[in-house]
Design a protein around this motif. Structure first.
Motif, PDB file in Angstrom:
ATOM      1  N   THR A   8      -0.091  14.331 -18.018  1.00  0.00           N
ATOM      2  CA  THR A   8      -0.867  13.153 -17.616  1.00  0.00           C
ATOM      3  C   THR A   8      -1.856  12.703 -18.690  1.00  0.00           C
ATOM      4  OG1 THR A   8      -2.526  14.553 -16.547  1.00  0.00           O
ATOM      5  CG2 THR A   8      -0.710  13.758 -15.167  1.00  0.00           C
TER       6      THR A   8
ATOM      7  N   ARG B 250      -1.371  11.275 -21.536  1.00  0.00           N
ATOM      8  CA  ARG B 250      -1.065  10.049 -22.261  1.00  0.00           C
ATOM      9  C   ARG B 250      -1.940   8.889 -21.793  1.00  0.00           C
ATOM     10  NH1 ARG B 250       4.317   6.280 -22.279  1.00  0.00           N
ATOM     11  NH2 ARG B 250       3.640   5.931 -20.150  1.00  0.00           N
ATOM     12  N   CYS B 251      -2.179   8.816 -20.487  1.00  0.00           N
ATOM     13  CA  CYS B 251      -2.952   7.688 -19.984  1.00  0.00           C
ATOM     14  C   CYS B 251      -4.388   7.738 -20.499  1.00  0.00           C
ATOM     15  CB  CYS B 251      -2.916   7.622 -18.464  1.00  0.00           C
ATOM     16  SG  CYS B 251      -3.653   9.020 -17.627  1.00  0.00           S
ATOM     17  N   TYR B 252      -4.927   8.956 -20.702  1.00  0.00           N
ATOM     18  CA  TYR B 252      -6.275   9.060 -21.246  1.00  0.00           C
ATOM     19  C   TYR B 252      -6.312   8.581 -22.686  1.00  0.00           C
ATOM     20  CZ  TYR B 252      -7.882  11.559 -17.132  1.00  0.00           C
ATOM     21  OH  TYR B 252      -8.236  11.871 -15.850  1.00  0.00           O
TER      22      TYR B 252
ATOM     23  N   ARG C  61      -4.153   6.242 -23.972  1.00  0.00           N
ATOM     24  CA  ARG C  61      -3.926   4.795 -23.962  1.00  0.00           C
ATOM     25  C   ARG C  61      -5.174   4.036 -23.516  1.00  0.00           C
ATOM     26  NH1 ARG C  61       1.352   3.204 -23.827  1.00  0.00           N
ATOM     27  NH2 ARG C  61       0.508   1.219 -24.537  1.00  0.00           N
ATOM     28  N   TYR C  62      -5.903   4.602 -22.554  1.00  0.00           N
ATOM     29  CA  TYR C  62      -7.076   3.922 -21.990  1.00  0.00           C
ATOM     30  C   TYR C  62      -8.391   4.528 -22.478  1.00  0.00           C
ATOM     31  CZ  TYR C  62      -3.841   1.535 -18.851  1.00  0.00           C
ATOM     32  OH  TYR C  62      -2.831   0.755 -18.346  1.00  0.00           O
TER      33      TYR C  62
ATOM     34  N   LYS D 111       5.008   1.881 -16.059  1.00  0.00           N
ATOM     35  CA  LYS D 111       4.326   3.173 -16.141  1.00  0.00           C
ATOM     36  C   LYS D 111       2.897   3.036 -16.665  1.00  0.00           C
ATOM     37  CE  LYS D 111       5.241   7.955 -17.431  1.00  0.00           C
ATOM     38  NZ  LYS D 111       6.171   8.906 -18.094  1.00  0.00           N
ATOM     39  N   LEU D 112       2.687   2.113 -17.592  1.00  0.00           N
ATOM     40  CA  LEU D 112       1.358   1.914 -18.162  1.00  0.00           C
ATOM     41  C   LEU D 112       0.339   1.590 -17.070  1.00  0.00           C
ATOM     42  CD1 LEU D 112      -0.353   1.594 -20.790  1.00  0.00           C
ATOM     43  CD2 LEU D 112       0.273  -0.839 -20.738  1.00  0.00           C
TER      44      LEU D 112
ATOM     45  N   GLU E 264      -0.092   4.600 -14.387  1.00  0.00           N
ATOM     46  CA  GLU E 264      -0.958   5.610 -15.018  1.00  0.00           C
ATOM     47  C   GLU E 264      -2.422   5.173 -14.981  1.00  0.00           C
ATOM     48  OE1 GLU E 264       0.642   6.263 -18.910  1.00  0.00           O
ATOM     49  OE2 GLU E 264       2.060   7.782 -18.222  1.00  0.00           O
ATOM     50  N   LEU E 265      -2.662   3.877 -15.166  1.00  0.00           N
ATOM     51  CA  LEU E 265      -4.018   3.348 -15.044  1.00  0.00           C
ATOM     52  C   LEU E 265      -4.571   3.641 -13.652  1.00  0.00           C
ATOM     53  CD1 LEU E 265      -6.443   1.466 -15.833  1.00  0.00           C
ATOM     54  CD2 LEU E 265      -5.047  -0.424 -14.935  1.00  0.00           C
TER      55      LEU E 265
ATOM     56  N   LEU F  27      -5.398   7.347 -13.259  1.00  0.00           N
ATOM     57  CA  LEU F  27      -6.583   7.725 -14.015  1.00  0.00           C
ATOM     58  C   LEU F  27      -7.852   7.310 -13.267  1.00  0.00           C
ATOM     59  CD1 LEU F  27      -7.089   7.107 -17.837  1.00  0.00           C
ATOM     60  CD2 LEU F  27      -8.909   6.704 -16.212  1.00  0.00           C
TER      61      LEU F  27
END
Length: 413
Positions: free
Chosen positions: A93, A95-97, A99-100, A129-130, A133-134, A137
């Motif tokens: 998990t 990746r979302c951290y 990306r954001y 997915k982007l 995932e937001l 998060l």
């Protein structure tokens, strides 16, 4: 909420090169200012390049909006890509951290995150997915996440993914659905408790006349506005841009010959990967236009300026959803070129039917020109219909602020 200036994160949008994305931000700011005291906004958006991000920062006219970017995924086999791949293996998990990461410092003091963008939660642009995932998060940080003014689904083309999305959408704080087709789809999936019916915030965008140095042309009262996008090639010609340019040129020629009216070719997205202006330049070249009956609008017009221009048309026909929203919210009789749920839903809510909504397989010169003739002949009746419904639509858009207020007050209780 009392005693402090509320901070809202607007996440997941595209750059202002997509005038619909700009219209969403402007309309959202209008809504939130009506319901909250002097709000601040952090717009965390997707950009194709650093220069695009920097230009948007510099060009922003609203002092309450700060722009940040979603960090792009690294290209395969770049040095940092190996590290990210290894970390994702250890911490799926994480990746979302990454990306954001630009959003995280603001999340601590934000009162809510609004997932904006209109149609991100669909299969129109692949698996979203982007954005899921937001949501995860934000929920992990115990903050409200609102899918804001959106069309959602359908996901039935991938049954396994649809089952996942049903579970996911039930978890988010709220879904503010911009049209009835989304409400109906979600209800069919058993998602009702966190669904609120609103309207697209872009309905609240105020038109703004462009300065003379940007636009100095006369607009005849009988002018017809036409918006065609390269994106439609995916649905009309199996992805062949060349074939779609040729067909689009025939469509424009047929409309011109059939109506004998001046045509204004109006772009609404000028992103590198999907540029209406460049596409319409190719259409005009293929048309071999030798006079002023067909004109391509000059580049550089912003969302409010394009809405002003669209509002001057006698009739408008468009592929971009927010171009058609600009027309409808200006009481212009409008024909929509549809490839997804959103256009059908908006047409159904405005007109009570889908007669002015042409699906991709019907985008042929004869069909379109005949439909535009029908719209011209019934233009006064169509205007009356739009004007009778528009106040309710505006209220629906504004209600989003009221619903959000209630959700945040309940969270504080």
């Amino acid at each position: 909420m009392k005693g402090r200036r509320p901070l809202f994160i607007l996440a997941g949008n595209g750059p202002y090169d997509n005038r619909g994305c700009e219209a969403i931000v402007r309309g959202t700011a209008e809504i939130l200012r009506l319901h909250f005291d002097n709000p601040q906004f952090i717009a965390v958006s997707n950009y194709l390049a650093s220069l695009q991000f920097e230009e948007q920062q510099q060009a922003e006219t609203d002092k309450a909006i700060i722009h940040e970017k979603i960090v792009k995924a690294r290209k395969r086999f770049e040095p940092v890509w190996f590290l990210e791949t290894f970390l994702r293996f250890l911490y799926p998990t994480g990746r979302c951290y990454f990306r954001y990461q630009k959003m995280l410092p603001y999340l601590k003091t934000a009162v809510a995150v609004l997932s904006v963008g209109g149609d991100n939660y669909s299969l129109d642009y692949g698996i979203p997915k982007l954005f899921t995932e937001l949501d995860d998060l934000v929920l992990a940080k115990r903050k409200p996440i609102i899918i804001w003014g959106a069309s959602v689904g359908p996901f039935d083309k991938i049954p396994g993914y649809e089952r996942y999305m049903v579970k996911h959408l039930k978890k988010v704080t709220a879904i503010f659905a911009r049209e009835s087709a989304t409400v109906d789809y979600l209800a069919e999936q058993g998602i009702t408790k966190n669904v609120y019916r609103v309207a697209d915030p872009a309905f609240l965008l105020k038109p703004g006349k462009p300065p003379q140095e940007k636009f100095n042309r006369d607009i005849p009262k009988e002018a017809i506005g036409i918006n065609l996008s390269p994106l439609m090639a995916k649905y009309v010609t199996n992805g062949s841009i060349r074939e779609w340019v040729d067909r689009a040129a025939k469509i424009v020629k047929h409309i011109s010959e059939k109506t004998k009216r001046p045509l204004f070719l109006i772009y609404h997205v000028t992103s590198v990967h999907s540029n209406d202006y460049g596409f319409l330049q190719d259409v005009l070249a293929a048309l071999g236009n030798k006079n002023d009956l067909v004109q391509l609008m000059p580049p550089g017009l912003r969302a409010a300026e394009l809405k002003w221009l669209i509002g001057k048309m006698s009739v408008f026909a468009g592929a971009r959803t927010h171009a058609t929203i600009a027309a409808i919210s200006s009481s212009v009789p409008t024909l929509s070129f549809s490839y997804s749920l959103k256009a059908k839903g908006i047409n159904r809510d405005i007109f009570g039917h889908e007669n002015f909504c042409l699906e991709a397989h019907r985008l042929r010169p004869e069909i379109i020109s005949e439909k535009i003739e029908e719209v011209i002949q019934n233009s006064e009746e169509i205007k009356k219909k739009i004007n009778s419904v528009l106040p309710e639509v505006i209220d629906l858009a504004l209600n989003a602020g009221k619903y959000l207020q209630g959700i945040l007050n309940n969270n504080e209780a």
